[in-house]
Every structure is written in C-alpha cells, then in structure tokens.
Design an enzyme around this catalytic site. Structure first.
Site, short mmCIF file in Angstrom:
data_model
loop_
_atom_site.label_atom_id
_atom_site.label_comp_id
_atom_site.label_asym_id
_atom_site.label_seq_id
_atom_site.Cartn_x
_atom_site.Cartn_y
_atom_site.Cartn_z
N PRO A 2 2.88 -3.69 -2.75
CA PRO A 2 2.88 -4.72 -3.80
C PRO A 2 1.46 -5.26 -4.02
O PRO A 2 0.81 -5.68 -3.08
CB PRO A 2 3.78 -5.83 -3.24
N GLU A 3 0.99 -5.16 -5.25
CA GLU A 3 -0.34 -5.69 -5.59
C GLU A 3 -0.16 -7.08 -6.22
O GLU A 3 0.96 -7.54 -6.43
CB GLU A 3 -1.05 -4.74 -6.55
N HIS A 103 16.46 -3.28 7.70
CA HIS A 103 15.10 -3.76 7.38
C HIS A 103 15.08 -5.17 6.79
O HIS A 103 14.05 -5.65 6.36
CB HIS A 103 14.43 -2.80 6.40
N ARG A 122 8.29 -1.34 6.80
CA ARG A 122 7.13 -1.01 7.64
C ARG A 122 6.63 -2.21 8.45
O ARG A 122 5.76 -2.06 9.29
CB ARG A 122 6.01 -0.43 6.77
N ARG A 164 -26.93 -6.73 -3.26
CA ARG A 164 -25.86 -5.92 -2.66
C ARG A 164 -26.02 -4.46 -3.07
O ARG A 164 -25.82 -4.12 -4.22
CB ARG A 164 -24.48 -6.43 -3.12
#
Ligand SMILES: [Zn+2]
Length: 283
Positions: A2-3, A103, A122, A164
């Site tokens: 999930p983003e 789960h 997971r 950077r």
C-alpha cells in the site's frame, strides 16, 4: 505494498464509520507484527472516543483524547469494516466470511459492534500507541514534509539538494526529504518531468524541480481520485479494500514501448529498488 494514495483512500473509506464513535475494546489475535502490539492496548482504548482519523506519511492516526493509536499497513496489510449485522461468530448465523481468518491479527471494536479488522499476511504492519503529542513518536518525529502540502515545494527541494550528489530517485525516496512518494509514483513523476532517475540531485535546476514537484503532486492526487472513484465498500468486504490498479507510463513496463516516443523502457536497480525510465524522453 500500500502506497500513500491507498492509505489515504483507506482513511477516507473508514473515517465516516469510526470518527466520533466510542471504542468498546480491541482483540489482539497475534501481537507479533513488525513491532509487538502493546498488550495493555485494550485497557488504554476501552471507553475512548475516536475524535479524528488523520494520516502522516503512511501512518494512520486514530486520535483519542488521551493519545493516539498508530496503524501502519506494512507490505501487505489491509483494513475492512464489519458492521452490526454481521458479527463474527455471532450465536446465530455464524458467517464464514466474517469469521477471523489466520491473517486477521487485530480488531478495533466501536459502539454498535462495528469492527475494524486488520489483515496482514506478511506482518510488516504495526499497531502502536502514543500518549501525548503523536508527532513526537520516534517513527514520526524525523519525517520530512507531506508531498501534497504547500510546504513541499520546488524552492525547498532545490535549495536542500545543492550539495547532494545522490540520484534524484533516491532523494525522492528519502523520508527526511519528503514522505510517502513511494517507488511507483517516484518513477511516474520523473517520467512526466522528463528527468532521468540517475541524474544527480545537485545538477537539477529550479525550473526542472518546479516541473517535478507539480508532477509528484499530480500523480499522487490522480491516484487518490482513482482510488476514491473506484472505492469498494469497506463494510463487509472480503478482499483488499480500496487498492487499485492504474495504468502506468513507465512503472513495471521494462521492455515495453514508451507511450510517448515508442522507445523501449529500461529497468535499473537503485538502492535495491527498481527504476523504470524512457532513455529518450528522460535525460
Ligand atoms: Zn519516451
């Protein structure tokens, strides 16, 4: 995984059913997530009212008067709601759909027996508690700005990257620079801004950063809208609520042709993550 857009759509999906409601308890079936679920969570939360559900990066924050429940979906977590009419293992009509699966590690129960259920095969997700100021939690305190707020702007990104030498892709994935863009949307935004993901951040000028920031906000906003418009019902759903597949320009398209110029999309590894780009459009 999930983003940010999926987490935001999840928040929008569950908030109407949980905000302003009183918590009657929690059920911890397996506390062994990324960090252990605190075993005193039921005592802390019972009787508390959820004033608001907000989000910081990919953390969902259930704000109660005395503190905040912090929930992260990790790699594979999803949330769904079970409503009053479908109590798990109710005395009559025990429903297979609503019986907790192997789960389903955590339930948050509010008045009228609405249940918010976390499924996480997971177990990289997290359910944590923070008393007092939520944003002082060790996981949150050092986070950079949200990508969708005005504070995240081209000038700030330009100024902070003058020294950077690391690649722009790794800068976008650095949570201290900006949170929650994630691999998919970093790849997509760099394509739309026509910037090669390997370009050193210090070599990108202000006008290109303006284009990049605009595209970061646009791809995330579009994904949230796509998720919202295709939002499945969070109530009594048995799948992954609110996750959605979109058509990407470069992400996952190695070896396929660029939708813009017809060149072959390339794939490389940067910091153990896959980057996809068009060698002609992005330089
Ligand atoms: Zn191209």
């Amino acid at each position: 995984m999930p983003e940010l857009p999926e987490v935001e759509v999840t928040r929008l999906g569950i908030a109407p059913y949980l905000e302003k409601r009183r918590i009657t308890g929690v059920v911890i079936r397996n506390p062994r997530l990324r960090w252990p679920i605190p075993d005193d969570l039921n005592d802390r939360l019972k009787g508390q009212i959820i004033h608001a559900i907000t989000r910081r990066a990919k953390y969902l924050l259930f704000e109660c008067g005395i503190g905040t429940l912090i929930l992260h979906l990790g790699m594979s977590g999803s949330l769904r709601l079970l409503s009053n009419g479908s109590m798990p293992c109710a005395e009559s009509g025990d429903s297979l759909v609503d019986r907790p699966g192997k789960h389903d590690h955590f339930d948050l129960i509010v008045e009228d027996q609405t249940i918010l259920r976390l499924r996480d095969p997971r177990r990289f997700g997290a359910v944590l508690w923070q008393s007092g100021n939520t944003l002082q939690h060790p996981l949150l305190v050092n986070l950079g700005p949200e990508p969708l707020v005005p504070d995240f702007c081209a000038t700030r990104l330009y100024e902070s990257t003058r020294a950077r030498k690391s690649s722009i892709k790794s800068i976008l994935m650095n949570n201290q620079v900006v949170v929650g863009i994630g691999n998919i949307y970093a790849n997509e935004a760099l394509f739309h801004a026509k910037i090669n993901p390997r370009t050193a951040a210090c070599r990108i000028g202000l006008s290109r950063y303006e284009k990049l920031v605009q595209n970061i906000k646009a791809v995330l906003q579009k994904a949230i809208e796509a998720g919202g418009s295709s939002l499945r019902d969070f109530v009594n759903s048995d799948g992954n609520p609110g996750y959605f597949q979109q058509q990407y320009w470069v992400y996952g398209r190695a070896g396929m042709t660029c939708r813009d110029c017809g060149s072959v999309i390339k794939q490389i590894k940067q910091n153990q993550r896959s980057s996809f780009y068009c060698p002609v459009c992005q330089h």
